[in-house]
Design an enzyme around this catalytic site. Structure first.
Site, PDB file in Angstrom:
ATOM      1  N   HIS A 169     -55.365 -73.161   4.926  1.00 35.43           N
ATOM      2  CA  HIS A 169     -54.443 -73.531   5.997  1.00 35.43           C
ATOM      3  C   HIS A 169     -53.429 -72.406   6.124  1.00 35.43           C
ATOM      4  O   HIS A 169     -52.429 -72.368   5.420  1.00 35.43           O
ATOM      5  CB  HIS A 169     -53.735 -74.851   5.687  1.00 35.43           C
ATOM      6  CG  HIS A 169     -54.613 -76.036   5.858  1.00 35.43           C
ATOM      7  ND1 HIS A 169     -54.731 -76.697   7.056  1.00 35.43           N
ATOM      8  CD2 HIS A 169     -55.437 -76.672   5.001  1.00 35.43           C
ATOM      9  CE1 HIS A 169     -55.575 -77.689   6.926  1.00 35.43           C
ATOM     10  NE2 HIS A 169     -56.026 -77.694   5.681  1.00 35.43           N
ATOM     11  N   ALA A 209     -63.567 -73.160 -17.916  1.00 35.73           N
ATOM     12  CA  ALA A 209     -62.869 -74.348 -17.434  1.00 35.73           C
ATOM     13  C   ALA A 209     -61.434 -74.020 -17.021  1.00 35.73           C
ATOM     14  O   ALA A 209     -60.784 -73.162 -17.606  1.00 35.73           O
ATOM     15  CB  ALA A 209     -62.855 -75.414 -18.522  1.00 35.73           C
ATOM     16  N   LYS A 254     -60.778 -63.519  -6.904  1.00 27.83           N
ATOM     17  CA  LYS A 254     -61.342 -62.179  -6.703  1.00 27.83           C
ATOM     18  C   LYS A 254     -62.794 -62.189  -7.145  1.00 27.83           C
ATOM     19  O   LYS A 254     -63.212 -63.038  -7.927  1.00 27.83           O
ATOM     20  CB  LYS A 254     -60.562 -61.146  -7.514  1.00 27.83           C
ATOM     21  CG  LYS A 254     -59.158 -60.948  -6.994  1.00 27.83           C
ATOM     22  CD  LYS A 254     -58.486 -59.766  -7.649  1.00 27.83           C
ATOM     23  CE  LYS A 254     -57.196 -59.482  -6.924  1.00 27.83           C
ATOM     24  NZ  LYS A 254     -56.010 -59.685  -7.655  1.00 27.83           N
TER      25      LYS A 254
END
Length: 192
Positions: A105, A158, A164
């Site tokens: 957004h 995790a 990137k």
């Protein structure tokens, strides 16, 4: 690993298997409940498996926006957003509570960033495709952000945030995710 299902889990899995064979013929097992917005934009190969409570938010239409390769297994509560394109290779294992989105957004870099004075849901959507290679393992609670490529043979630890590109055959962990090991083909070892 010797997992034993309870009686109710066996019944639930049996019903899910029956519904999978009726509605998703090439899939191995689609566990319920599952939420797919824009189902026409979903493409998956044989052996596709999902856990419970998965959510796929796709733009819809004729173009395939979420493409999932052979023998992919997705854990419980995985949320994937594909408004431009998310491609997941073959033999990918995705743990539970993973978020993968090619959509933001607003824009937060470059010459015309979004204003913080504009409510987030009124900022223009910005998309960048995501590519996840073959034989990738993505750990619990990982977040994969727009524009990222995760190379073949990678492991994402995790709770990592991948913002990137990660080269082939690497282990990446952290926020943001950084490569900590790479597989050495000559020595057949994971090297620091």
């Amino acid at each position: 690993m010797n997992n034993r299902y309870s009686f109710t889990e066996t019944i639930s899995t049996g019903i899910a298997l029956l519904l999978t064979k009726i509605f998703y013929k090439h899939a191995r097992l689609i566990r319920r409940p599952i939420y797919i917005r824009g189902k026409s934009s979903l493409s998956f190969a044989k052996g596709f498996t999902t856990g419970h409570f998965c959510r796929f938010d796709l733009l819809g239409g004729k173009k395939k926006l979420l493409i999932i390769g052979l023998n992919c297994e997705i854990g419980d509560s995985v949320h994937i957003v594909a408004h431009e394109r998310v491609i997941i290779g073959d033999n990918v294992l995705i743990a539970s509570k993973v978020f993968i989105s090619d959509t933001n957004h607003g824009s937060y870099s470059g010459n015309k960033p979004s204003s913080p004075k504009t409510p987030p849901n009124r900022r223009p959507l910005v998309t960048k495709p995501i590519l996840i290679g073959n034989n990738v393992w993505i750990g619990e609670n990982v977040c994969v952000l727009p524009g990222v490529t995760i190379g073949d043979g990678c492991i994402i630890g995790a709770n990592s945030v991948v913002n990137k590109n990660i080269p082939d055959n690497c282990i990446a962990v952290g926020v943001p995710a950084k490569v900590i090991k790479e597989f050495n083909d000559k020595k057949k070892l994971w090297m620091n």
